[in-house]
Design a protein around this motif. Structure first.
Motif, PDB file in Angstrom:
ATOM      1  N   SER A 146       0.842  -1.199   0.000  1.00  0.00           N
ATOM      2  CA  SER A 146       0.000   0.000   0.000  1.00  0.00           C
ATOM      3  C   SER A 146       0.875   1.247   0.000  1.00  0.00           C
ATOM      4  CB  SER A 146      -0.893   0.026   1.248  1.00  0.00           C
ATOM      5  OG  SER A 146      -1.754  -1.089   1.252  1.00  0.00           O
ATOM      6  N   THR A 147       0.412   2.287  -0.670  1.00  0.00           N
ATOM      7  CA  THR A 147       1.164   3.531  -0.716  1.00  0.00           C
ATOM      8  C   THR A 147       1.222   4.174   0.665  1.00  0.00           C
ATOM      9  OG1 THR A 147       1.421   5.642  -1.861  1.00  0.00           O
ATOM     10  CG2 THR A 147      -0.830   4.989  -1.326  1.00  0.00           C
ATOM     11  N   VAL A 148       2.337   4.833   0.946  1.00  0.00           N
ATOM     12  CA  VAL A 148       2.475   5.593   2.187  1.00  0.00           C
ATOM     13  C   VAL A 148       2.703   7.070   1.869  1.00  0.00           C
ATOM     14  CG1 VAL A 148       3.233   3.658   3.626  1.00  0.00           C
ATOM     15  CG2 VAL A 148       4.936   5.011   2.370  1.00  0.00           C
ATOM     16  N   ILE A 149       2.423   7.461   0.629  1.00  0.00           N
ATOM     17  CA  ILE A 149       2.522   8.870   0.246  1.00  0.00           C
ATOM     18  C   ILE A 149       1.283   9.590   0.749  1.00  0.00           C
ATOM     19  CG2 ILE A 149       2.593  10.499  -1.689  1.00  0.00           C
ATOM     20  CD1 ILE A 149       4.299   8.428  -3.161  1.00  0.00           C
ATOM     21  N   TRP A 150       1.496  10.724   1.382  1.00  0.00           N
ATOM     22  CA  TRP A 150       0.430  11.544   1.949  1.00  0.00           C
ATOM     23  C   TRP A 150      -0.626  11.825   0.885  1.00  0.00           C
ATOM     24  CZ3 TRP A 150       0.671  17.444   2.529  1.00  0.00           C
ATOM     25  CH2 TRP A 150      -0.331  17.896   3.385  1.00  0.00           C
ATOM     26  N   ALA A 151      -1.893  11.775   1.266  1.00  0.00           N
ATOM     27  CA  ALA A 151      -3.010  11.946   0.326  1.00  0.00           C
ATOM     28  C   ALA A 151      -2.909  13.228  -0.497  1.00  0.00           C
ATOM     29  CB  ALA A 151      -4.340  11.899   1.077  1.00  0.00           C
ATOM     30  N   ASN A 152      -2.483  14.332   0.129  1.00  0.00           N
ATOM     31  CA  ASN A 152      -2.376  15.592  -0.609  1.00  0.00           C
ATOM     32  C   ASN A 152      -1.245  15.595  -1.635  1.00  0.00           C
ATOM     33  OD1 ASN A 152      -4.539  16.569   0.780  1.00  0.00           O
ATOM     34  ND2 ASN A 152      -3.380  18.005   2.039  1.00  0.00           N
ATOM     35  N   HIS A 153      -0.341  14.640  -1.552  1.00  0.00           N
ATOM     36  CA  HIS A 153       0.755  14.567  -2.516  1.00  0.00           C
ATOM     37  C   HIS A 153       0.521  13.506  -3.592  1.00  0.00           C
ATOM     38  CE1 HIS A 153       4.249  16.999  -0.724  1.00  0.00           C
ATOM     39  NE2 HIS A 153       3.088  17.548  -0.439  1.00  0.00           N
ATOM     40  N   GLY A 163      13.616  13.512 -10.703  1.00  0.00           N
ATOM     41  CA  GLY A 163      13.532  13.562  -9.256  1.00  0.00           C
ATOM     42  C   GLY A 163      12.174  14.034  -8.806  1.00  0.00           C
ATOM     43  N   ASN A 164      11.822  13.679  -7.591  1.00  0.00           N
ATOM     44  CA  ASN A 164      10.571  14.123  -6.996  1.00  0.00           C
ATOM     45  C   ASN A 164      10.727  14.025  -5.487  1.00  0.00           C
ATOM     46  OD1 ASN A 164       7.967  15.044  -6.864  1.00  0.00           O
ATOM     47  ND2 ASN A 164       7.098  13.427  -8.134  1.00  0.00           N
ATOM     48  N   SER A 165      10.092  14.923  -4.763  1.00  0.00           N
ATOM     49  CA  SER A 165      10.079  14.819  -3.299  1.00  0.00           C
ATOM     50  C   SER A 165       8.625  14.857  -2.871  1.00  0.00           C
ATOM     51  CB  SER A 165      10.888  15.953  -2.651  1.00  0.00           C
ATOM     52  OG  SER A 165      10.435  17.212  -3.072  1.00  0.00           O
ATOM     53  N   LEU A 166       8.231  13.811  -2.176  1.00  0.00           N
ATOM     54  CA  LEU A 166       6.837  13.632  -1.781  1.00  0.00           C
ATOM     55  C   LEU A 166       6.749  13.438  -0.273  1.00  0.00           C
ATOM     56  CD1 LEU A 166       6.015  11.120  -4.632  1.00  0.00           C
ATOM     57  CD2 LEU A 166       5.253  13.494  -4.520  1.00  0.00           C
ATOM     58  N   ALA A 167       5.755  14.040   0.337  1.00  0.00           N
ATOM     59  CA  ALA A 167       5.550  13.873   1.771  1.00  0.00           C
ATOM     60  C   ALA A 167       4.906  12.515   2.045  1.00  0.00           C
ATOM     61  CB  ALA A 167       4.659  14.994   2.313  1.00  0.00           C
ATOM     62  N   LEU A 168       5.292  11.918   3.156  1.00  0.00           N
ATOM     63  CA  LEU A 168       4.764  10.612   3.531  1.00  0.00           C
ATOM     64  C   LEU A 168       3.714  10.749   4.627  1.00  0.00           C
ATOM     65  CD1 LEU A 168       8.135   8.667   3.699  1.00  0.00           C
ATOM     66  CD2 LEU A 168       6.543   8.822   1.775  1.00  0.00           C
ATOM     67  N   GLU A 169       2.839   9.762   4.709  1.00  0.00           N
ATOM     68  CA  GLU A 169       1.850   9.727   5.783  1.00  0.00           C
ATOM     69  C   GLU A 169       2.579   9.560   7.108  1.00  0.00           C
ATOM     70  OE1 GLU A 169      -0.560   6.360   4.765  1.00  0.00           O
ATOM     71  OE2 GLU A 169      -1.731   7.494   3.300  1.00  0.00           O
ATOM     72  N   GLU A 170       1.965  10.035   8.184  1.00  0.00           N
ATOM     73  CA  GLU A 170       2.591   9.912   9.503  1.00  0.00           C
ATOM     74  C   GLU A 170       2.866   8.461   9.860  1.00  0.00           C
ATOM     75  OE1 GLU A 170       0.985  12.114  12.797  1.00  0.00           O
ATOM     76  OE2 GLU A 170       0.299  13.693  11.442  1.00  0.00           O
ATOM     77  N   ARG A 171       2.002   7.564   9.438  1.00  0.00           N
ATOM     78  CA  ARG A 171       2.163   6.142   9.769  1.00  0.00           C
ATOM     79  C   ARG A 171       3.345   5.505   9.054  1.00  0.00           C
ATOM     80  NH1 ARG A 171       0.609   2.256   6.123  1.00  0.00           N
ATOM     81  NH2 ARG A 171      -0.386   3.026   4.228  1.00  0.00           N
ATOM     82  N   ALA A 172       3.919   6.193   8.051  1.00  0.00           N
ATOM     83  CA  ALA A 172       4.977   5.605   7.231  1.00  0.00           C
ATOM     84  C   ALA A 172       6.188   5.213   8.071  1.00  0.00           C
ATOM     85  CB  ALA A 172       5.379   6.555   6.116  1.00  0.00           C
ATOM     86  N   GLY A 173       6.692   6.156   8.877  1.00  0.00           N
ATOM     87  CA  GLY A 173       7.843   5.865   9.741  1.00  0.00           C
ATOM     88  C   GLY A 173       8.877   5.008   9.047  1.00  0.00           C
ATOM     89  N   ASP A 174       9.156   3.853   9.616  1.00  0.00           N
ATOM     90  CA  ASP A 174      10.114   2.909   9.028  1.00  0.00           C
ATOM     91  C   ASP A 174       9.424   1.837   8.206  1.00  0.00           C
ATOM     92  OD1 ASP A 174      12.233   4.230  10.215  1.00  0.00           O
ATOM     93  OD2 ASP A 174      12.087   3.041  12.056  1.00  0.00           O
ATOM     94  N   GLN A 175       8.172   2.085   7.828  1.00  0.00           N
ATOM     95  CA  GLN A 175       7.396   1.059   7.135  1.00  0.00           C
ATOM     96  C   GLN A 175       7.642   0.983   5.630  1.00  0.00           C
ATOM     97  OE1 GLN A 175       3.226   1.078   8.060  1.00  0.00           O
ATOM     98  NE2 GLN A 175       3.588   1.637  10.172  1.00  0.00           N
ATOM     99  N   ILE A 176       8.409   1.883   5.073  1.00  0.00           N
ATOM    100  CA  ILE A 176       8.660   1.833   3.630  1.00  0.00           C
ATOM    101  C   ILE A 176       9.573   0.645   3.343  1.00  0.00           C
ATOM    102  CG2 ILE A 176       9.642   3.007   1.635  1.00  0.00           C
ATOM    103  CD1 ILE A 176       9.010   5.645   3.046  1.00  0.00           C
ATOM    104  N   VAL A 177       9.079  -0.271   2.534  1.00  0.00           N
ATOM    105  CA  VAL A 177       9.885  -1.435   2.184  1.00  0.00           C
ATOM    106  C   VAL A 177      10.293  -1.438   0.719  1.00  0.00           C
ATOM    107  CG1 VAL A 177       8.940  -2.881   4.023  1.00  0.00           C
ATOM    108  CG2 VAL A 177       7.891  -2.929   1.766  1.00  0.00           C
TER     109      VAL A 177
END
Length: 185
Positions: A11-18, A38-52
């Motif tokens: 599941s995506t962890v990119i913030w809904a507004n991004h 390149g791109n810089s995108l904000a992550l959801e607060e729950r993302a933390g270390d969950q990006i795999v």
């Protein structure tokens, strides 16, 4: 090209507004050329270390023959001005560059993409400054142009002299507000 960051469930962890700025167009790319994407995108607060994993989806709309500059599709090259990079403590920054267009007609900018590397050359981030650069895509060589990064997207350990910069030049620039899965630039 669409960017995504995924958790263990896919599941995506990119913030809904991004979500609406995940997709960008690389308008004209000559055969064999390298471009900064390149791109810089904000992550959801729950993302933390969950990006795999990271996912990049590419789609090609049309392949065109290489141009020579006499037929409208000459190369557009962007060169970083050494020593011009600046990074503020909040992560915002800027770089200066020159652009040379061998196209026979003026094009418009669809943004400036940057890819950041560490001192050892490791890829550590990127960003897209979506603001048009009015003179960047005109035929001939432009003087140094300075572009700010979009979000606070310059990593603290970036060696700004290793930054790869590409001005996206195109024959048109969309005039609509972006929506999810529609190009941001």
């Amino acid at each position: 090209m669409t960017f995504d960051a995924l958790d263990a469930n896919g599941s995506t962890v990119i913030w809904a507004n991004h979500q609406r700025i995940r997709t960008q167009v690389i308008p004209v790319m000559a055969p064999g050329a390298s471009v900064a994407v390149g791109n810089s995108l904000a992550l959801e607060e729950r993302a933390g270390d969950q990006i795999v994993s990271m996912k990049v989806t590419m789609r090609t709309d049309q392949w065109l023959a290489a141009g020579t500059g006499t037929d409208g599709l000459g190369d557009v090259t962007t060169t970083l001005v050494a020593g011009s990079g600046k990074r503020l403590p909040d992560g915002n920054g800027s770089v200066a560059y020159t652009v040379e267009s061998r196209a026979c007609a003026a094009m418009v900018s669809r943004g400036v993409s940057m890819v950041f590397r560490s001192g050892s050359g490791q890829l550590i981030g990127g960003t897209l400054h979506n603001g048009p650069e009015p003179s960047a895509c005109e035929p001939a060589k432009s003087d140094a142009i300075s572009t700010n990064t979009g979000q606070p997207g310059v990593p603290a350990d970036a060696d700004l002299n290793r930054t790869m910069v590409t001005v996206y030049c195109d024959f048109d620039r969309p005039q609509r507000h972006p929506a999810s899965a529609v190009p941001y630039n």
